[in-house]
Design an enzyme around this catalytic site. Structure first.
Site, PDB file in Angstrom:
ATOM      1  CB  ILE A  12      -6.800  10.971  -3.223  1.00 48.83           C
ATOM      2  CG1 ILE A  12      -5.790  11.391  -4.284  1.00 48.83           C
ATOM      3  CG2 ILE A  12      -6.116  10.563  -1.941  1.00 48.83           C
ATOM      4  CD1 ILE A  12      -4.870  12.514  -3.817  1.00 48.83           C
ATOM      5  CG  HIS A  13     -10.338   5.741  -2.843  1.00 48.70           C
ATOM      6  ND1 HIS A  13     -10.196   4.468  -2.398  1.00 48.70           N
ATOM      7  CD2 HIS A  13     -10.006   5.719  -4.145  1.00 48.70           C
ATOM      8  CE1 HIS A  13      -9.781   3.693  -3.400  1.00 48.70           C
ATOM      9  NE2 HIS A  13      -9.662   4.422  -4.456  1.00 48.70           N
ATOM     10  CB  ALA A  14      -9.914   5.101   2.652  1.00 47.01           C
ATOM     11  CB  SER A  55      -5.714   8.445   1.492  1.00 43.38           C
ATOM     12  OG  SER A  55      -6.700   8.916   0.631  1.00 43.38           O
TER      13      SER A  55
END
Lengths: 620, 86
Positions: B14-16, B19
């Site tokens: 889960i990254h930017a 997210s």
């Protein structure tokens, strides 16, 4: 070092850069981040501040949404999404709610409240064991910058905003920073990098502002809301000092003031040994304001006027007339005392707005000073014309920096002659006998000083740089700053070489640099036969007292023995043992356990053996 | 209150950007949404929170919803976690 929690005192050590004591609030200068201050709000301003915060968030949100639309159109969804994510952060309750709560409960300004909340996020992100997520910190920084910028509404992140007296904390201070500061409001200076001969230190001494440099994590340790006490003598910084420390330093500060007053009584007395040997005592300055301070300390002249400040403090090259105005003003102020004007001593990197300079790997040994001037003869002649024009308004001397060979010196003199010819052709007056000298700071110049002495009217030994070049030490690098020692036998031999060469041809040799602020070195140089010293104004009274308390015959004997020693440690010990009692008594005791405890006996001077014992056996 | 555990399928975790998608999804529901990973609990509607979850591929996340549309919220979030990443 983690930031201190409110209420507990933290103590940090650095390098003593400029003596004195400062106490007060801080001003954190971190040009990488938007500047902001810490303010406590009156009750009536609290809700408006919350409103102001929401407005700033709204402004950032719409900027980001605009950006997102633009990027979407040009680069597609993937790239655009990042702005969407950033815009979301602006609305994130985890950031907004604590900030608003902080503004309301602690009645602080939005910038500070927001910044504090973000520091918490930074720390939590730092703790995550995932490179990619830690890299997301850059997103947090982006939001932080944007919101703070909207709140602050400013483009210029400089010192103009110093609105109240404060101790300035920065990573480093450049000459332009210092020139742009409202110096009346600067109580003290703390930097993360630097040594005793870096710009920040030299200027702090010149302006008599207490300073501690080389405090490695000052910026992360000190918050805008903190108060500090800065001890320039011992190189210590106390953040949020406790009551005992505050009291101790109040006493210390008044003792220090009293001792400065004693020393200024020396002002009108000549710098003469007990057996009548006279030396000249002059000062080094960067800014014209320092000249007045110099005179009040009894300076007989300005042995070094560093002209580069004229170039660093504007965003265009100073014209010949602008330079002339500065030089003439100083010359007139100092007259009949001498003013030695050193031609531009800067690297190409600092003049990038006009000169197309490639970045250099090693600017210190690169294209700078006389080399740069000789490569831009138009600029050089303009400076020389300005100096020559000023020569009719006072007792002006010209000095070339970083001379490293005889042909370089001859070339510089040829350009000077061209400048003279130009003025003559225009009918402008100048002093045809304006003395010309060379700064001896490159080892090669010291080694061919005999050749150079035939071509100049005086030498000035620039010990700050001579020591660096000779020992291969970068004075600004706190990892190796300890190796910088002017008492290294190699340096002493070079100095002797220059003295012999100069005196062999009947020209005066002065010593220009912080070396003379050290009484040990002062004794040695006196005994070696220097004709004069040029140092920071604050060091002048001590130096004069030293000269007056010795006989030249003793100084000579001390010097002869010192020059026979093998290591700088041995030299220093010998000199310490030979210092007159009166000088020893006034030296701050540098042996420091970290917490000056006993205020009861701090009024007693150390005995000679105590001071000698404090010198490390083998100083680096 | 509804709960279900699910697995992160995206190889980047889960990254930017994902997210953001998760948060967008969560924000559409009225219910409170909590994401739990090991002993870390975060608010599903907070992008900072979701980023801090730092869930890599294969990570197990417990989704908990509470409120008027908790059933739909749960389904929506689980689907989002499983499919939002490309």
């Amino acid at each position: 070092m983690s930031g201190n929690s409110e209420g507990s005192m933290q103590t940090y050590r650095g390098i003593q850069a400029s003596p004195g004591i400062a106490a007060g609030p801080v001003f954190v200068h971190d040009p990488g981040d938007p500047w902001f201050d810490f303010r406590l709000l009156p009750d009536a301003d609290v809700e408006p501040e919350v409103e102001r915060f929401h407005k700033a968030l709204g402004a950032v949100r719409s900027d980001l949404q605009e950006l997102q639309a633009e990027v979407q159109a040009k680069l597609g969804n993937d790239h655009a999404q990042i702005f969407g994510a950033l815009a979301m952060m602006v609305d994130d309750a985890a950031m907004v709610d604590p900030t608003v709560a902080s503004i309301r409960e602690r009645k602080v300004n939005a910038e500070y409240a927001f910044w504090q909340v973000l520091q918490g996020f930074h720390r939590r992100f730092d703790a995550i064991d995932d490179d990619y997520i830690r890299a997301r910190k850059v997103d947090i920084f982006d939001i932080e910058k944007r919101v703070l910028a909207k709140l602050g509404k400013q483009e210029d992140l400089g010192f103009g905003k110093l609105t109240a007296e404060a101790v300035v904390v920065a990573h480093d201070l450049t000459p332009s920073d210092i020139v742009h500061m409202d110096r009346k409001r600067v109580l003290g200076i703390i930097t993360e990098v630097g040594g005793t001969t870096s710009h920040a230190a030299i200027i702090a001494r010149g302006l008599e502002i207490p300073a501690v440099v080389g405090v490695e994590s000052a910026l992360s340790a000190i918050n805008p809301a903190d108060r500090v006490i800065l001890d320039g003598h011992r190189g210590m910084v106390f953040v949020n000092p406790d009551i005992q420390t505050v009291a101790r330093y109040e006493r210390e500060a008044s003792r220090y003031r009293a001792s400065r007053e004693d020393l200024t009584m020396l002002r009108d007395l000549p710098a003469e040994t007990s057996d009548g040997y006279r030396v000249s005592l002059e000062v080094n300055i960067e800014l014209p304001e320092e000249a007045e301070s110099a005179i009040s300390y009894g300076a007989e002249g300005i042995g070094l006027y560093r002209t580069e400040y004229l170039y660093l403090t504007s965003s265009w090259l100073p014209t010949e007339d602008e330079q002339f105005a500065a030089y003439e003003g100083l010359a007139a102020l100092m007259a009949p005392r001498p003013l030695v004007i050193r031609t531009l001593d800067l690297g190409g990197d600092k003049l990038s707005y006009v000169i197309n300079a490639m970045p250099e790997m090693n600017p210190f040994m690169g294209w700078r000073a006389i080399r740069l001037s000789l490569a831009h003869k138009g600029l050089f002649r303009a400076q020389l014309r300005a100096i020559l024009r000023a020569s009719t308004h006072g007792n002006v001397k010209i000095m070339f920096p970083m001379i490293s060979s005889i042909d370089e010196l001859l070339e510089a003199k040829a350009v000077l002659q061209e400048a003279r010819d130009e003025l003559t052709a225009m009918g402008v007056l100048f002093d045809p006998h304006c003395p010309v000298g060379a700064m001896i700071e490159v080892p090669s110049a010291a080694l061919v000083a005999d050749q150079l002495a035939d071509e100049v009217d005086f030498f000035s030994i620039g010990t700050n740089d001579l020591v660096q070049y000779t020992l291969a030490v970068d004075r600004g690098n706190e990892k190796v700053a300890y190796l910088f020692d002017p008492l290294h036998p190699a340096v002493l031999r070079l100095i002797k070489m220059v003295l012999d060469a100069g005196h062999g041809r009947g020209i005066p040799v002065t010593l220009c640099g912080e070396m003379a602020s050290d009484p040990c070195a002062g004794v040695l140089l006196l005994g070696m036969g220097v004709d004069g010293f040029s140092t920071s104004p604050m060091s002048l009274p001590e130096l004069k007292r030293l000269v007056r308390s010795m006989s030249i015959s003793d100084a000579k004997a001390i010097a002869v023995t010192a020059l026979g020693k093998r290591t700088q440690g041995e030299v220093r010990r010998h000199l310490m043992e030979s210092l007159p009692e009166s000088v020893l008594r006034s030296m701050p005791n540098h042996e420091d356990t970290g917490d000056p405890q006993d205020e009861g006996d701090s009024g007693d001077a150390p005995t000679r053996s105590e001071v000698v014992a404090a010198v490390p056996k083998e100083s680096a | 209150m509804r709960e279900r555990e699910t697995t992160v399928l995206n190889r980047l975790g889960i990254h930017a950007r994902p997210s953001a998608l998760l948060v967008q999804t969560a924000s559409a529901f009225a219910s409170e949404i909590t994401l739990i990973r090991d002993d870390l609990e975060v608010n599903g509607k907070s992008i900072m929170g979701v980023m801090m979850l730092a869930a890599e591929k294969g990570a197990r996340i417990l989704v908990r919803t509470e409120g008027p549309d908790e059933e739909e919220a749960l389904t929506g979030m689980v689907t989002a976690i499983q499919t939002s990443f490309d």
